[in-house]
Design an enzyme around this catalytic site. Structure first.
Site, PDB file in Angstrom:
ATOM      1  N   SER A   7       0.842  -1.197   0.000  1.00 52.63           N
ATOM      2  CA  SER A   7       0.000   0.000   0.000  1.00 52.63           C
ATOM      3  C   SER A   7       0.877   1.248   0.000  1.00 52.63           C
ATOM      4  O   SER A   7       1.617   1.513   0.945  1.00 52.63           O
ATOM      5  CB  SER A   7      -0.915   0.007   1.224  1.00 52.63           C
ATOM      6  OG  SER A   7      -1.545   1.266   1.312  1.00 52.63           O
ATOM      7  N   HIS A  32      -1.065  -1.339  -4.319  1.00 45.44           N
ATOM      8  CA  HIS A  32      -2.361  -0.910  -3.775  1.00 45.44           C
ATOM      9  C   HIS A  32      -2.345   0.605  -3.574  1.00 45.44           C
ATOM     10  O   HIS A  32      -1.467   1.147  -2.912  1.00 45.44           O
ATOM     11  CB  HIS A  32      -2.613  -1.630  -2.449  1.00 45.44           C
ATOM     12  CG  HIS A  32      -3.956  -1.383  -1.847  1.00 45.44           C
ATOM     13  ND1 HIS A  32      -5.094  -2.035  -2.270  1.00 45.44           N
ATOM     14  CD2 HIS A  32      -4.348  -0.551  -0.857  1.00 45.44           C
ATOM     15  CE1 HIS A  32      -6.119  -1.625  -1.549  1.00 45.44           C
ATOM     16  NE2 HIS A  32      -5.696  -0.706  -0.688  1.00 45.44           N
ATOM     17  N   ASP A  34      -4.430   3.820  -2.361  1.00 47.18           N
ATOM     18  CA  ASP A  34      -5.571   4.259  -1.545  1.00 47.18           C
ATOM     19  C   ASP A  34      -5.948   5.695  -1.863  1.00 47.18           C
ATOM     20  O   ASP A  34      -5.201   6.620  -1.553  1.00 47.18           O
ATOM     21  CB  ASP A  34      -5.196   4.178  -0.062  1.00 47.18           C
ATOM     22  CG  ASP A  34      -5.096   2.748   0.427  1.00 47.18           C
ATOM     23  OD1 ASP A  34      -6.082   2.005   0.277  1.00 47.18           O
ATOM     24  OD2 ASP A  34      -4.028   2.376   0.939  1.00 47.18           O
ATOM     25  N   MET A  36      -8.350   8.713  -0.942  1.00 46.58           N
ATOM     26  CA  MET A  36      -9.249   9.184   0.128  1.00 46.58           C
ATOM     27  C   MET A  36      -9.647  10.622  -0.150  1.00 46.58           C
ATOM     28  O   MET A  36      -8.803  11.431  -0.557  1.00 46.58           O
ATOM     29  CB  MET A  36      -8.532   9.131   1.471  1.00 46.58           C
ATOM     30  CG  MET A  36      -7.998   7.765   1.834  1.00 46.58           C
ATOM     31  SD  MET A  36      -7.142   7.861   3.417  1.00 46.58           S
ATOM     32  CE  MET A  36      -6.537   6.181   3.556  1.00 46.58           C
ATOM     33  N   HIS A  65      -7.974   1.576  -4.672  1.00 48.58           N
ATOM     34  CA  HIS A  65      -9.001   1.424  -3.620  1.00 48.58           C
ATOM     35  C   HIS A  65      -9.617   2.794  -3.373  1.00 48.58           C
ATOM     36  O   HIS A  65      -9.001   3.661  -2.766  1.00 48.58           O
ATOM     37  CB  HIS A  65      -8.301   0.876  -2.364  1.00 48.58           C
ATOM     38  CG  HIS A  65      -9.183   0.734  -1.163  1.00 48.58           C
ATOM     39  ND1 HIS A  65      -8.680   0.477   0.098  1.00 48.58           N
ATOM     40  CD2 HIS A  65     -10.534   0.796  -1.022  1.00 48.58           C
ATOM     41  CE1 HIS A  65      -9.689   0.405   0.962  1.00 48.58           C
ATOM     42  NE2 HIS A  65     -10.818   0.602   0.318  1.00 48.58           N
ATOM     43  N   MET A  67     -11.738   5.225  -1.548  1.00 49.77           N
ATOM     44  CA  MET A  67     -12.471   5.538  -0.315  1.00 49.77           C
ATOM     45  C   MET A  67     -13.045   6.938  -0.513  1.00 49.77           C
ATOM     46  O   MET A  67     -12.599   7.917   0.095  1.00 49.77           O
ATOM     47  CB  MET A  67     -11.518   5.476   0.883  1.00 49.77           C
ATOM     48  CG  MET A  67     -11.185   4.046   1.274  1.00 49.77           C
ATOM     49  SD  MET A  67      -9.780   3.927   2.370  1.00 49.77           S
ATOM     50  CE  MET A  67      -8.473   3.844   1.161  1.00 49.77           C
ATOM     51  N   MET A 136     -12.208  -5.179   4.545  1.00 46.99           N
ATOM     52  CA  MET A 136     -11.394  -4.295   5.374  1.00 46.99           C
ATOM     53  C   MET A 136     -11.221  -4.914   6.755  1.00 46.99           C
ATOM     54  O   MET A 136     -12.209  -5.302   7.393  1.00 46.99           O
ATOM     55  CB  MET A 136     -12.056  -2.920   5.518  1.00 46.99           C
ATOM     56  CG  MET A 136     -12.066  -2.060   4.272  1.00 46.99           C
ATOM     57  SD  MET A 136     -10.448  -1.714   3.544  1.00 46.99           S
ATOM     58  CE  MET A 136      -9.610  -0.884   4.895  1.00 46.99           C
ATOM     59  N   GLY A 141      -9.298   4.523   6.307  1.00 43.77           N
ATOM     60  CA  GLY A 141      -8.965   5.920   6.556  1.00 43.77           C
ATOM     61  C   GLY A 141      -7.533   6.190   6.951  1.00 43.77           C
ATOM     62  O   GLY A 141      -7.057   7.303   6.781  1.00 43.77           O
ATOM     63  N   GLY A 143      -3.375   4.245   7.556  1.00 46.59           N
ATOM     64  CA  GLY A 143      -2.470   3.098   7.652  1.00 46.59           C
ATOM     65  C   GLY A 143      -2.037   2.919   9.102  1.00 46.59           C
ATOM     66  O   GLY A 143      -2.342   3.744   9.964  1.00 46.59           O
ATOM     67  N   GLY A 144      -1.339   1.808   9.367  1.00 42.92           N
ATOM     68  CA  GLY A 144      -0.729   1.608  10.675  1.00 42.92           C
ATOM     69  C   GLY A 144      -1.667   1.187  11.791  1.00 42.92           C
ATOM     70  O   GLY A 144      -1.295   1.226  12.958  1.00 42.92           O
ATOM     71  N   ASP A 174      -7.280  -5.973   3.732  1.00 45.01           N
ATOM     72  CA  ASP A 174      -6.583  -4.688   3.829  1.00 45.01           C
ATOM     73  C   ASP A 174      -6.697  -4.114   5.231  1.00 45.01           C
ATOM     74  O   ASP A 174      -7.800  -3.878   5.720  1.00 45.01           O
ATOM     75  CB  ASP A 174      -7.218  -3.724   2.804  1.00 45.01           C
ATOM     76  CG  ASP A 174      -6.548  -2.371   2.732  1.00 45.01           C
ATOM     77  OD1 ASP A 174      -5.497  -2.177   3.367  1.00 45.01           O
ATOM     78  OD2 ASP A 174      -7.089  -1.505   2.011  1.00 45.01           O
ATOM     79  N   GLY A 175      -5.522  -3.881   5.846  1.00 44.01           N
ATOM     80  CA  GLY A 175      -5.482  -3.223   7.146  1.00 44.01           C
ATOM     81  C   GLY A 175      -4.830  -4.082   8.215  1.00 44.01           C
ATOM     82  O   GLY A 175      -5.353  -5.127   8.573  1.00 44.01           O
ATOM     83  N   GLY A 176      -3.665  -3.662   8.658  1.00 48.55           N
ATOM     84  CA  GLY A 176      -2.991  -4.372   9.742  1.00 48.55           C
ATOM     85  C   GLY A 176      -2.444  -5.739   9.365  1.00 48.55           C
ATOM     86  O   GLY A 176      -2.223  -6.584  10.235  1.00 48.55           O
ATOM     87  N   GLY A 196       0.807  -2.050   4.094  1.00 52.78           N
ATOM     88  CA  GLY A 196       1.482  -0.753   4.010  1.00 52.78           C
ATOM     89  C   GLY A 196       2.679  -0.719   4.934  1.00 52.78           C
ATOM     90  O   GLY A 196       3.826  -0.894   4.502  1.00 52.78           O
ATOM     91  N   SER A 197       2.410  -0.535   6.219  1.00 51.07           N
ATOM     92  CA  SER A 197       3.497  -0.447   7.207  1.00 51.07           C
ATOM     93  C   SER A 197       4.420  -1.661   7.142  1.00 51.07           C
ATOM     94  O   SER A 197       5.639  -1.516   7.236  1.00 51.07           O
ATOM     95  CB  SER A 197       2.915  -0.372   8.624  1.00 51.07           C
ATOM     96  OG  SER A 197       1.818   0.499   8.649  1.00 51.07           O
TER      97      SER A 197
HETATM   98  C1  DX5 Z   1      -6.581   2.008   5.085  1.00 51.68           C
HETATM   99  C2  DX5 Z   1      -6.036   1.664   3.734  1.00 51.68           C
HETATM  100  C3  DX5 Z   1      -4.963   0.661   3.754  1.00 51.68           C
HETATM  101  C4  DX5 Z   1      -3.717   1.047   4.516  1.00 51.68           C
HETATM  102  C5  DX5 Z   1      -3.081  -0.218   5.032  1.00 51.68           C
HETATM  103  O1  DX5 Z   1      -7.715   2.771   4.969  1.00 51.68           O
HETATM  104  O2  DX5 Z   1      -7.084   1.148   2.918  1.00 51.68           O
HETATM  105  O3  DX5 Z   1      -4.643   0.223   2.440  1.00 51.68           O
HETATM  106  O4  DX5 Z   1      -2.806   1.755   3.741  1.00 51.68           O
HETATM  107  O5  DX5 Z   1      -2.019   0.115   5.838  1.00 51.68           O
HETATM  108  P1  DX5 Z   1      -1.404  -0.883   6.918  1.00 51.68           P
HETATM  109  O6  DX5 Z   1      -0.921  -2.098   6.190  1.00 51.68           O
HETATM  110  O7  DX5 Z   1      -0.284  -0.084   7.524  1.00 51.68           O
HETATM  111  O8  DX5 Z   1      -2.486  -1.213   7.899  1.00 51.68           O
HETATM  112 ZN    ZN Z   2      -6.599   0.201   0.961  1.00 57.72          ZN
END
Ligand code: DX5
Ligand code: ZN
Length: 229
Positions: A7, A32, A34, A36, A65, A67, A136, A141, A143-144, A174-176, A196-197
């Protein structure tokens, strides 16, 4: 085959092109992206000009993606600037079937994403039309955030339904997502792993990605010594 989708949100934008190439060389087939809008989610990230400018840096599948509210207003632009796949939020769609048709008409793959509070059954009516469902595992909204354990059961429920109906739909999470939970998420039934992270932070991108690749190979039953599991 399991796919890693780094991400971009967690990348260092000062050296963005270089980091994207690193992810591609390390084996990440997707990127990926994102988007927003400060409406569907509180934060604002980036949009078409960024996607257009990084398109030449990579041959990866650009997994966009959205959002955003009113996703139907921007489908053409996102495909024109280089999106290979567009995933919109079911919660933001006035007419999901029409949106899917629109995405396909511009030559992109279509995905539907659901937030943690939206029942998995809400995507069932669209499973014959889309290529992917994005579950999700955090509130969209930022990352991290930490992976919400309820997501395992949601992935499993969707996996069972897709398998029972023999549908070719992929499940993305997606997420964590990180090296600590990737095996458990694979076991729950996911195909595509957004991170992402876990890709861009702490260690080098290549060593972070290699840990995902190891988990994928292990689960695909391809041991490094060439023996099957
Ligand atoms: C959150 C995004 C994710 C985010 C994931 O709203 O859709 O794609 O970047 O980041 P990590 O992997 O750090 O949770
Ligand atoms: Zn995403």
């Amino acid at each position: 085959m399991y796919i890693l989708a780094p991400s971009l949100l967690a990348a260092d934008f000062n050296i963005l092109g270089q980091q994207i190439r690193e992810t591609e060389h390390a084996g990440a087939k997707y990127l990926h992206i994102d988007v927003m809008d400060g409406m569907f989610v509180p934060s604002i990230s980036f949009g078409m000009p960024l996607i257009q400018s990084i398109r030449p840096a990579s041959r990866q599948f650009f997994d966009v993606h959205l959002m955003i509210v009113h996703p139907e207003r921007h489908i053409r632009e996102f495909t024109e600037c280089g999106a290979d796949g567009i995933t919109f939020h079911l919660e933001a769609a006035e007419n999901a079937a029409e949106l899917i048709r629109s995405i396909h008409s511009f030559g992109a793959k279509a995905g539907i994403s659901i937030k943690p509070g939206t029942p998995v059954e809400a995507v069932y009516p669209y499973l014959e039309q889309v290529e992917m469902i994005l579950i999700m595992s955090v509130e969209p909204g930022a990352g991290g955030q930490s992976f919400m354990p309820e997501a395992y059961e949601r992935i499993r429920q969707l996996r069972d339904y897709i398998d029972a109906h023999e549908l070719p739909v992929k499940i993305e999470v997606d997420g964590g997502v990180g090296k600590k939970n990737v095996r458990k998420i694979i076991d729950a039934g996911a195909d595509i792993f957004v991170a992402g992270s876990a890709v861009f932070k702490k260690r080098s991108i290549s060593s972070n990605i290699s840990q995902f690749m190891e988990a994928f190979q292990e689960k695909e039953g391809i041991r490094k010594n060439g023996k099957d599991k």
